[in-house]
Design a protein around this motif. Structure first.
Motif: not given
Length: 289
Positions: A221-227, A237-241, A264-269
């Motif tokens: 979610i943090i990756l999705l928000l920060s992109k 961040a993404w290599p650490f994720v 799977i549930i991250a984008p749903i949340i």
């Protein structure tokens, strides 16, 4: 500046729902009264923080006032263990059975056995520890960069955390480190970060919230928000994720199915968190104030 913000409504709504769950589970926990007293203290402290922030100009106080649900999330995560069995017992046997059907073995037991070097273990422990740095770094990056979307992004992050914890409050799962025998769940040795993580797990972790993995889900979610909103942070961040996702299984904090479920549930949340933010509250937009 409105003294009450959307993130306050979110936090107190979560507090109300989980307090009801705690009351329903009262007979299952000898700590229920202590937990209620602590929650009362938290409510009083937050009200005091909100009031103080409306009267005093302080960078630290302002930051604290805007992100307190995120800071308190670790506490509320660990307390789900006191009320998450009012409907079901631990779901671990079902998760283990799914793993056997999918893989033919238990990845959380075999991963660290196959890659057992101290150097690899250290990388995995660093990856797992980076979860805390990921959250702190994302919040601080947005705040000190004065992102115009700060309030929206922090709300979505806080809502995502609390939504995961609502799931844990209803569907209990302990995870490999608690469910398997001591011989099986003992994590591998490393150099430095294994001691740090063992200390954190011993003093802060509880047999709760394994499925789906909030470590994995929140990191995604943090990756999705920060992109789009913080591309520089995203690139860092993404290599650490990636390492973090692997580490959740390696150090036996989660089953592989937990990590898959988190992805799977991250984008749903995140979608639900975004919809919660769109619920009308006041008539003005929120900013960093």
């Amino acid at each position: 500046m409105h003294i009450v913000k959307k993130i306050d409504v979110l936090f107190f709504s979560y507090l109300g729902i989980t307090t009801i769950l705690l009351l329903i589970s009262w007979n299952q926990s000898t700590n229920s009264m202590n937990l209620l007293l602590i929650r009362t203290g938290i409510v009083m402290a937050i009200i005091g923080l909100i009031y103080a922030n409306s009267k005093v100009q302080s960078t630290f106080l302002n930051l604290l006032r805007n992100v307190y649900p995120v800071l308190l999330s670790m506490y509320f995560y660990s307390k789900t263990v006191f009320y998450n069995k009012f409907l079901f017992s631990d779901l671990d046997p079902y998760l283990i059975n799914i793993e056997e059907r999918l893989f033919g073995f238990q990845p959380s037991l075999q991963f660290s056995a196959y890659f057992s070097s101290n150097i690899f273990s250290e990388i995995m422990y660093i990856g797992y520890f980076s979860f805390y740095l990921l959250i702190a770094g994302f919040v601080l990056y947005l705040y000190f960069k004065k992102s115009p979307e700060f309030s929206i992004l922090i709300f979505k992050l806080a809502a995502s955390l609390l939504l995961f914890y609502l799931i844990f409050g209803i569907f209990p799962s302990a995870g490999p480190q608690f469910f398997f025998s001591a011989v099986d769940h003992t994590p591998p040795d490393a150099y430095v970060f294994d001691k740090i993580m063992h200390f954190i797990i011993k003093n802060g972790d509880q047999p709760t919230g394994a499925f789906p993995s909030s470590h994995v889900g929140i990191s995604i979610i943090i990756l999705l928000l920060s992109k789009k909103s913080a591309p520089t942070f995203f690139r860092i961040a993404w290599p650490f994720v990636i390492i973090l996702i692997l580490s959740t299984v390696y150090i036996k904090a989660h089953y592989a199915i937990d990590a898959i479920g988190g992805i799977i549930i991250a984008p749903i949340i995140l979608y639900i968190a975004s919809q919660l933010y769109r619920i009308p509250f006041k008539k003005s937009t929120e900013a960093i104030q």
